[in-house]
Design an enzyme around this catalytic site. Sequence first.
Site, mmCIF file in Angstrom:
data_model
loop_
_atom_site.group_PDB
_atom_site.id
_atom_site.type_symbol
_atom_site.label_atom_id
_atom_site.label_comp_id
_atom_site.label_asym_id
_atom_site.label_seq_id
_atom_site.Cartn_x
_atom_site.Cartn_y
_atom_site.Cartn_z
ATOM 1 N N ASN A 286 -3.261 -3.770 -1.915
ATOM 2 C CA ASN A 286 -2.496 -2.529 -1.814
ATOM 3 C C ASN A 286 -3.087 -1.569 -0.790
ATOM 4 O O ASN A 286 -2.392 -0.691 -0.308
ATOM 5 C CB ASN A 286 -2.421 -1.852 -3.185
ATOM 6 C CG ASN A 286 -3.778 -1.609 -3.774
ATOM 7 O OD1 ASN A 286 -4.712 -2.359 -3.507
ATOM 8 N ND2 ASN A 286 -3.903 -0.574 -4.564
ATOM 9 N N GLN A 314 2.760 -5.822 -4.537
ATOM 10 C CA GLN A 314 2.978 -5.457 -3.132
ATOM 11 C C GLN A 314 3.573 -6.607 -2.324
ATOM 12 O O GLN A 314 3.801 -6.452 -1.132
ATOM 13 C CB GLN A 314 1.647 -5.044 -2.492
ATOM 14 C CG GLN A 314 0.947 -3.901 -3.170
ATOM 15 C CD GLN A 314 1.567 -2.563 -2.842
ATOM 16 O OE1 GLN A 314 2.478 -2.485 -2.026
ATOM 17 N NE2 GLN A 314 1.116 -1.522 -3.487
ATOM 18 N N SER A 334 6.421 -5.257 -9.788
ATOM 19 C CA SER A 334 6.677 -3.853 -10.049
ATOM 20 C C SER A 334 8.020 -3.449 -9.452
ATOM 21 O O SER A 334 8.375 -3.908 -8.370
ATOM 22 C CB SER A 334 5.554 -3.015 -9.449
ATOM 23 O OG SER A 334 5.802 -1.663 -9.715
ATOM 24 N N HIS A 336 9.127 -0.223 -8.653
ATOM 25 C CA HIS A 336 9.197 0.881 -7.689
ATOM 26 C C HIS A 336 8.520 0.553 -6.371
ATOM 27 O O HIS A 336 8.494 1.400 -5.484
ATOM 28 C CB HIS A 336 8.619 2.156 -8.308
ATOM 29 C CG HIS A 336 7.144 2.155 -8.486
ATOM 30 N ND1 HIS A 336 6.310 2.960 -7.771
ATOM 31 C CD2 HIS A 336 6.355 1.437 -9.290
ATOM 32 C CE1 HIS A 336 5.066 2.746 -8.144
ATOM 33 N NE2 HIS A 336 5.082 1.824 -9.067
ATOM 34 N N CYS A 459 -3.812 5.843 -7.186
ATOM 35 C CA CYS A 459 -4.541 6.046 -8.434
ATOM 36 C C CYS A 459 -5.875 6.719 -8.175
ATOM 37 O O CYS A 459 -6.367 7.476 -9.002
ATOM 38 C CB CYS A 459 -4.797 4.715 -9.122
ATOM 39 S SG CYS A 459 -3.406 3.618 -9.088
#
Lengths: 535, 155
Positions: A286, A314, A334, A336, A459
Amino acid sequence: MASLPSLSARRLPSTAFQRLGARTLAPRQSVPTTRPYVDGYRGCNLQQRLYSMRSATLTRPALTTNGTGMVVVKRTYVKETKSVSAVEAVVRLEEPRGSVPTIGKPPINLSVDPAAMISPEAGILKQATIMDTGSRPIYLDMQATTPTDPRVLDAMLPYMTGQYGNPHSRTHAYGWETDKAVEIAREHIASLIGADPKEIIFTSGATESNNMSVKGVARFYGAKKKHIITTQTEHKCVLDSCRHLQDEGFEITYLPVQGNGLINLKDLESAFRPDTALVSIMTVNNEIGVIQPMEDIGQMCRSRKVFFHTDAAQAVGKIPVDVNKWNIDLMSISGHKIYGPKGIGACYVRRKPRVRIDPLITGGGQERGLRSGTLPAPLVIGLGEACKIAKDELQYDHEHVSRLSKKLKDGLLAMEHTTLNGDPDRHYPGCVNVSFAYVEGESLLMALKDIALSSGSACTSASLEPSYVLRALGNSDDSAHSSIRFGIGRFTTEREIDYVLDAVKDRVGFLRELSPLWELVQEGIDLNTIEWSQH
Amino acid sequence: MSAFKLPQAPSRAAFREFRNPTNSPTSLPLSTPLPVSSPPRMSATVSSLMAETALQVRSLYRSLLRTSNQFATYNFREYAKRRTRDAFHAHKGETDPRKIQEFVQKGLQDLNMLKRQTLVSSFYQLDRLVIEGGSEGKETGRIAETVRQKEIGLD
């Protein structure tokens, strides 16, 4: 008349009452099943209930006439089979007097108030009456999250407004229609990664999928297998799951990565032990965007009968992913990150050979018992649509992203003292991580207020510590501090890249002019030879 | 009396006329199987059909671009225009009528989607991006006079 249901008898108007009364005596009498729109009916304020009575139900004592005209009471306990339409009761509520039917009428005036068109900010800053120019930063942080595609929103909206059924409801049409849409979404996701729809488990996101996979496999096979292999550059949620398992008595090997961000396959080979339960390595990093050699790792794991989990949040929808070709047993997806809604993700759990996991969330037994809880149907449908679009547009988007990425990379690396982090070839082009020497990354981010960027994963963006991923590559603290990640996606335009290049060149030059270190470098002094005095 | 005739099955000719209209330029069924019963007329039918299809495709292209331009969000607007342009250019040499029909159907669906989503986007507008040009400042009352407050994007 004792055989009539008293409730409905009370509600019935006199004409219908007579008809229903006739029902017990002459069951064959035909009665219109739908009420014709006659004004005489509309005047009545009572609820009308008309039964279609092609055949009578003989569950209670019924009066029938035999040929001689005598009434015979017959008691039967077996219901006669009837056609479905005969059972349906047609219920019609009387409309209030004078009401106009309004269903399906479009709103009259859909034009938007021009005051709202220009700028919401204009209302706050009273004096600025004209704010036609923009103040919103360009979004260039596609690794953190992506804008929701309008096509995805279009697929979701019906399920957020009218079709709100619980997909697990099996007793009514609201549930069936949602369930059908959910299953279609599941098929879209499965076809994007080359899996079977039954192998897709919906979760709340990639973090939950990672937790479920790592902890689930470890705990299920924990009695015999106590060893897990992962890498130092994994996402925090995998590393944290591993730390928790360490407390539970598992042994974890954190593989180091090479300077280009890729793992060394020989390191991995030597890390295997007879009691290794799981290997967890992410497909696309990421922060630096390197693509790990998934096919080789998958083969290695399969030949040793070790489960292989990958965090592909990703990667899915951005590079071609095939779980069978790569021998992946568990995969995290994921929503989003692929222009879908936030709050939804999926976990691929292989069925052949079967991977068994200990569920994190137990309850109603949805999703094969691996993840209980009612499915968020609109989000699931949005994720399915996002996957469908991603599959159709994979090639097109990849070309667009590659073109912009090349332009950005070439422009940034043309500046002096800049380096690209991560392998330049085995690299997803949408993630460009560049170090600007002699510039503090955070101050550059502050200077680039008109561009939404990040120095690392979202994060960890709250802390000022340098990125652990870049440290794992062997970068110095200084270099890690001065790195910035540019994320390019489907909706990024060429004009934005031009603007970013200009802005970065300008601000980096400005910040370097301020820096005394830069002055020393310009004078040709090697910074490592300087002995800094201690205070 | 004829108005009260019982409904009959449509004649074969009427059915062909319905599926393959020759005199209604706005109707949508485009490239259904061509009538093979009349070989001498075929070339004329094909050319008129092709011309009609081309007209419809051009009209669809224009309305897709026009609707795309109504997105309030800069990125969606630019993407929709680029995607439309590239999709039409990628398939401009398409000759298979079946495929053309498929693409046109997809285009019509997308047009409906765009109409809905541009409306949604117009309801939830945000400030413009820094790269979107325009003016900013105080209006003094005189027409077309704006006091510039800052250079775009540089502060």
